[in-house]
Design a protein around this motif. Structure first.
Motif, PDB file in Angstrom:
ATOM      1  N   GLU A 240     104.321  53.581  80.165  1.00  0.00           N
ATOM      2  CA  GLU A 240     103.131  52.812  80.504  1.00  0.00           C
ATOM      3  C   GLU A 240     103.473  51.627  81.407  1.00  0.00           C
ATOM      4  O   GLU A 240     102.730  51.308  82.329  1.00  0.00           O
ATOM      5  CB  GLU A 240     102.435  52.328  79.234  1.00  0.00           C
ATOM      6  CG  GLU A 240     101.830  53.462  78.433  1.00  0.00           C
ATOM      7  CD  GLU A 240     101.057  52.962  77.239  1.00  0.00           C
ATOM      8  OE1 GLU A 240     100.962  51.732  77.066  1.00  0.00           O
ATOM      9  OE2 GLU A 240     100.544  53.791  76.473  1.00  0.00           O
ATOM     10  N   TYR A 241     104.603  50.987  81.153  1.00  0.00           N
ATOM     11  CA  TYR A 241     104.974  49.838  81.981  1.00  0.00           C
ATOM     12  C   TYR A 241     105.324  50.278  83.396  1.00  0.00           C
ATOM     13  O   TYR A 241     104.928  49.648  84.370  1.00  0.00           O
ATOM     14  CB  TYR A 241     106.158  49.096  81.367  1.00  0.00           C
ATOM     15  CG  TYR A 241     106.472  47.815  82.096  1.00  0.00           C
ATOM     16  CD1 TYR A 241     105.776  46.649  81.817  1.00  0.00           C
ATOM     17  CD2 TYR A 241     107.450  47.771  83.079  1.00  0.00           C
ATOM     18  CE1 TYR A 241     106.032  45.473  82.496  1.00  0.00           C
ATOM     19  CE2 TYR A 241     107.718  46.601  83.767  1.00  0.00           C
ATOM     20  CZ  TYR A 241     107.008  45.455  83.476  1.00  0.00           C
ATOM     21  OH  TYR A 241     107.262  44.302  84.160  1.00  0.00           O
ATOM     22  N   ALA A 244     102.086  51.181  85.316  1.00  0.00           N
ATOM     23  CA  ALA A 244     101.082  50.134  85.495  1.00  0.00           C
ATOM     24  C   ALA A 244     101.161  49.564  86.912  1.00  0.00           C
ATOM     25  O   ALA A 244     102.241  49.232  87.403  1.00  0.00           O
ATOM     26  CB  ALA A 244     101.281  49.024  84.479  1.00  0.00           C
ATOM     27  N   ASP A 246      99.469  46.733  87.887  1.00  0.00           N
ATOM     28  CA  ASP A 246      99.519  45.281  87.741  1.00  0.00           C
ATOM     29  C   ASP A 246     100.278  44.943  86.468  1.00  0.00           C
ATOM     30  O   ASP A 246      99.784  45.118  85.375  1.00  0.00           O
ATOM     31  CB  ASP A 246      98.102  44.694  87.685  1.00  0.00           C
ATOM     32  CG  ASP A 246      98.119  43.180  87.550  1.00  0.00           C
ATOM     33  OD1 ASP A 246      99.207  42.587  87.720  1.00  0.00           O
ATOM     34  OD2 ASP A 246      97.053  42.602  87.298  1.00  0.00           O
ATOM     35  N   LYS A 247     101.517  44.479  86.634  1.00  0.00           N
ATOM     36  CA  LYS A 247     102.356  44.174  85.473  1.00  0.00           C
ATOM     37  C   LYS A 247     102.143  42.750  84.982  1.00  0.00           C
ATOM     38  O   LYS A 247     102.810  42.303  84.059  1.00  0.00           O
ATOM     39  CB  LYS A 247     103.816  44.416  85.807  1.00  0.00           C
ATOM     40  CG  LYS A 247     104.109  45.896  86.051  1.00  0.00           C
ATOM     41  CD  LYS A 247     105.566  46.133  86.337  1.00  0.00           C
ATOM     42  CE  LYS A 247     105.877  47.626  86.389  1.00  0.00           C
ATOM     43  NZ  LYS A 247     105.096  48.368  87.344  1.00  0.00           N
ATOM     44  N   MET A 248     101.241  41.994  85.596  1.00  0.00           N
ATOM     45  CA  MET A 248     100.812  40.689  85.100  1.00  0.00           C
ATOM     46  C   MET A 248     101.998  39.787  84.759  1.00  0.00           C
ATOM     47  O   MET A 248     102.207  39.408  83.610  1.00  0.00           O
ATOM     48  CB  MET A 248      99.892  40.850  83.883  1.00  0.00           C
ATOM     49  CG  MET A 248      98.578  41.501  84.217  1.00  0.00           C
ATOM     50  SD  MET A 248      97.581  41.840  82.738  1.00  0.00           S
ATOM     51  CE  MET A 248      98.454  43.253  82.065  1.00  0.00           C
ATOM     52  N   CYS A 251     104.180  40.776  81.859  1.00  0.00           N
ATOM     53  CA  CYS A 251     103.619  40.722  80.509  1.00  0.00           C
ATOM     54  C   CYS A 251     102.758  41.935  80.182  1.00  0.00           C
ATOM     55  O   CYS A 251     102.040  41.918  79.180  1.00  0.00           O
ATOM     56  CB  CYS A 251     102.782  39.448  80.332  1.00  0.00           C
ATOM     57  SG  CYS A 251     103.683  37.929  80.661  1.00  0.00           S
ATOM     58  N   PHE A 252     102.795  42.974  80.989  1.00  0.00           N
ATOM     59  CA  PHE A 252     101.896  44.106  80.780  1.00  0.00           C
ATOM     60  C   PHE A 252     102.070  44.699  79.386  1.00  0.00           C
ATOM     61  O   PHE A 252     103.172  45.000  78.953  1.00  0.00           O
ATOM     62  CB  PHE A 252     102.161  45.194  81.823  1.00  0.00           C
ATOM     63  CG  PHE A 252     101.331  46.435  81.604  1.00  0.00           C
ATOM     64  CD1 PHE A 252     100.012  46.473  82.008  1.00  0.00           C
ATOM     65  CD2 PHE A 252     101.863  47.535  80.963  1.00  0.00           C
ATOM     66  CE1 PHE A 252      99.245  47.598  81.794  1.00  0.00           C
ATOM     67  CE2 PHE A 252     101.103  48.670  80.740  1.00  0.00           C
ATOM     68  CZ  PHE A 252      99.785  48.690  81.165  1.00  0.00           C
ATOM     69  N   GLY A 253     100.964  44.826  78.667  1.00  0.00           N
ATOM     70  CA  GLY A 253     100.953  45.460  77.361  1.00  0.00           C
ATOM     71  C   GLY A 253     101.300  44.559  76.202  1.00  0.00           C
ATOM     72  O   GLY A 253     101.220  44.976  75.052  1.00  0.00           O
ATOM     73  N   ASN A 269     107.223  41.686  78.774  1.00  0.00           N
ATOM     74  CA  ASN A 269     107.415  43.023  78.239  1.00  0.00           C
ATOM     75  C   ASN A 269     108.905  43.351  78.201  1.00  0.00           C
ATOM     76  O   ASN A 269     109.671  42.931  79.062  1.00  0.00           O
ATOM     77  CB  ASN A 269     106.682  44.035  79.126  1.00  0.00           C
ATOM     78  CG  ASN A 269     106.663  45.422  78.531  1.00  0.00           C
ATOM     79  OD1 ASN A 269     107.681  46.079  78.398  1.00  0.00           O
ATOM     80  ND2 ASN A 269     105.472  45.886  78.176  1.00  0.00           N
ATOM     81  N   SER A 272     110.451  44.479  81.396  1.00  0.00           N
ATOM     82  CA  SER A 272     110.244  43.719  82.617  1.00  0.00           C
ATOM     83  C   SER A 272     111.533  43.137  83.176  1.00  0.00           C
ATOM     84  O   SER A 272     111.624  42.874  84.367  1.00  0.00           O
ATOM     85  CB  SER A 272     109.237  42.594  82.377  1.00  0.00           C
ATOM     86  OG  SER A 272     109.745  41.669  81.430  1.00  0.00           O
ATOM     87  N   ASN A 498      94.571  54.821  79.913  1.00  0.00           N
ATOM     88  CA  ASN A 498      95.188  53.520  80.191  1.00  0.00           C
ATOM     89  C   ASN A 498      95.171  52.587  78.989  1.00  0.00           C
ATOM     90  O   ASN A 498      95.362  51.383  79.131  1.00  0.00           O
ATOM     91  CB  ASN A 498      94.469  52.844  81.362  1.00  0.00           C
ATOM     92  CG  ASN A 498      94.561  53.677  82.621  1.00  0.00           C
ATOM     93  OD1 ASN A 498      95.635  54.122  82.990  1.00  0.00           O
ATOM     94  ND2 ASN A 498      93.426  53.908  83.265  1.00  0.00           N
TER      95      ASN A 498
END
Length: 508
Positions: A240-241, A244, A246-248, A251-253, A269, A272, A498
């Protein structure tokens, strides 16, 4: 060192090279399962060079040798035609000279046979030290020492901090979670959970760990912490990471956050960054001398969810000096406070606000098809079993086997849409497993419930409004005398590609 050959043989059997902490945890478990002997993850990380290296104990090398199929380390080396260089009792190899136990530069060693003591000090010239010369030399020494401290020995501020920032970490109490000084922190939820290396660690459990810091001048600050969250099992979380867009900010997820007063920021994450580089930074303001700082999560209990934190640091970015500075900081604080107030925390369907005590057969919203005079509702604090920080769970208990039908469940009228119902449950009779399922009445989707707590989830796709009853059901001949569930949740508008769109909870 020859134990590197042993490490390579371990990697060949594992079919991968361990690089991060969880890899070494996995290797430690594999060694225990195969040899029934223990080698800690920290020791393994030192052998592989990911921690400060020390001489490996012979017993540790023997255990690793047995893991790869040899009797011991000496047998492992003999199989490969290698000399046991790490054995202090071995004889020197051919052409190898045995070293003297004395260092050549040791002035206290006795002279060897035929060796004369040097006479170099006989012609040493005397130098007259006057008070003026002594003062000049002392001054030069002070200047040189200051320059050395300023340019080489002084601990530089961390990367990314602006010029003029000041390290205020000394105001934090036990920022590295020393086990002997844990009273400095308040563990409001989740209890005290430390890893072997004194790292704050929570597995499938909610938590809030904090302390109040005093003596802070008004100004803007930055809180840093080494922290990360693995939101799911490794394979799912990695996929999922990586997928993605947009990994923000890494911090994604994740939902674990570091915070200071009303300011907060989600931690990174697990995927990351590389091991040891999970630095998280939070900018915040202080106006009244003190602030509560910490790390927390109210969503760390999904299956396989893991969070870690360590090494908190605090820096003063800029001190408020003018009335304009104060007004700007007040605006930042008020904005953060508004953002925190509008956040809607998840509402659990079976939390304590619906609990009415043992006098009531079931809490409001719950139903059963059993004889409530023969069963009771059990209230437990700190369920444990690795399934989060639930303060209560519901349990059916009876002196008589249950009749076929609903044990514990709820009824809801659902509008058209896609839903996810999830629960953690168990059920058994006097001998162990029994015929109990978690499912929805009138639908084929259901799961057999085991004797120990296990998670389950059911997807519902409704094209028209429908009233459904879901929960634990006793099948004919089940003879169930005890069943329980916790963390029953119903999500609407669920995106199975998602993950949840904002996790919209249907509350009760």
């Amino acid at each position: 060192m020859q134990h590197e050959e042993l490490c390579r043989e371990v990697e060949r059997q594992l079919q991968f090279k361990p690089k991060v902490r969880t890899d070494f945890d996995y290797l430690s478990e594999k060694i225990l399962a195969k040899t029934h002997e223990t080698v800690s993850a920290n020791t393994l990380m030192r052998l592989w060079g990911y921690r400060e290296s020390v001489n490996a104990r012979r017993s540790t090398l023997d255990i690793l040798s047995r893991f790869v199929g040899s009797e011991d380390y000496a047998h492992f080396l003999k199989e490969r035609g290698l000399a046991d260089e790490e054995d202090p009792t071995r004889l020197p190899l051919k052409g190898e000279e045995k070293k003297s136990p004395f260092k050549e530069e040791d002035p206290t060693r006795p002279p060897l046979k035929g060796e004369e003591i040097g006479q170099s000090n006989r012609n040493t010239r005397r130098v007259l030290i006057t008070p003026i010369r002594a003062g000049v030399l002392c001054l030069l020494a002070v200047v040189l020492g200051f320059a050395l401290w300023h340019f080489f020995l002084r601990a530089p501020l961390e990367e990314g901090l602006p010029r003029g920032a000041k390290d205020m970490t000394h105001l934090l109490s036990n920022p590295g979670f020393d086990p002997d000084k844990l009273d400095a922190w308040t563990f409001e939820h989740g209890g005290v959970t430390l890893a072997e290396d004194s790292t704050l660690t929570y597995y499938m459990k909610d938590f809030d760990v904090y302390q109040v810091v005093h003596g802070l001048p008004a100004g803007e600050y930055e809180l840093r912490a080494k922290a990360w969250q693995l939101p799911k099992d490794r394979e799912s979380a990695r996929y999922e990471y990586e997928q993605a867009e947009d990994k923000m900010d890494g911090c994604f997820g994740t939902n674990v956050e570091i915070y200071a007063g009303p300011f907060s920021k989600r931690v990174k994450n697990y995927f990351s960054e590389e091991q040891g580089k999970w630095d998280n930074a939070l900018r915040f303001v202080v106006l009244d001398d003190s602030v509560r700082i910490g790390i927390r999560s109210s969503r760390n209990f999904p299956w396989y969810c893991l969070a870690k934190a360590d090494d908190f640091r605090l820096f003063l970015i800029r001190k408020a000096k003018t009335e304009t500075d104060i007004k700007e900081l007040v605006a930042l604080r008020d904005s953060a406070q508004i953002a925190e107030n509008v956040q809607q925390p998840p509402k659990w369907s079976i939390f304590a606000d619906m609990w009415k005590g043992h006098e009531e057969p079931l809490p409001e919203g719950w139903m059963t098809e059993q004889d409530t005079s023969c069963c009771r509702l059990v209230h437990k604090s700190d369920v444990g079993r690795g399934f989060g920080d639930s303060e209560i769970y519901l349990e059916y208990q009876s002196d008589k086997p249950a009749k076929p039908g609903l044990l514990l469940g709820q009824k809801r009228l659902l509008e058209p849409g896609t839903y996810l119902i999830s629960v953690v449950a168990f059920a058994h009779d006097e001998k162990g497993a029994c015929s109990v399922v978690f499912g929805v009445q009138g639908m084929e989707k259901r799961f057999s419930v085991p004797p120990m707590m296990e998670p389950f989830a059911i997807r519902l796709d409704l094209s028209e409004p429908k009233e459904l009853t879901y929960g634990l059901w006793a099948l004919p001949g089940s003879n169930v005398c005890r069943a329980g569930l916790c963390l029953l949740e119903l999500y609407d508008d669920y995106d199975f590609v998602n993950n949840p769109k904002g996790l919209n909870y249907i509350t009760y």
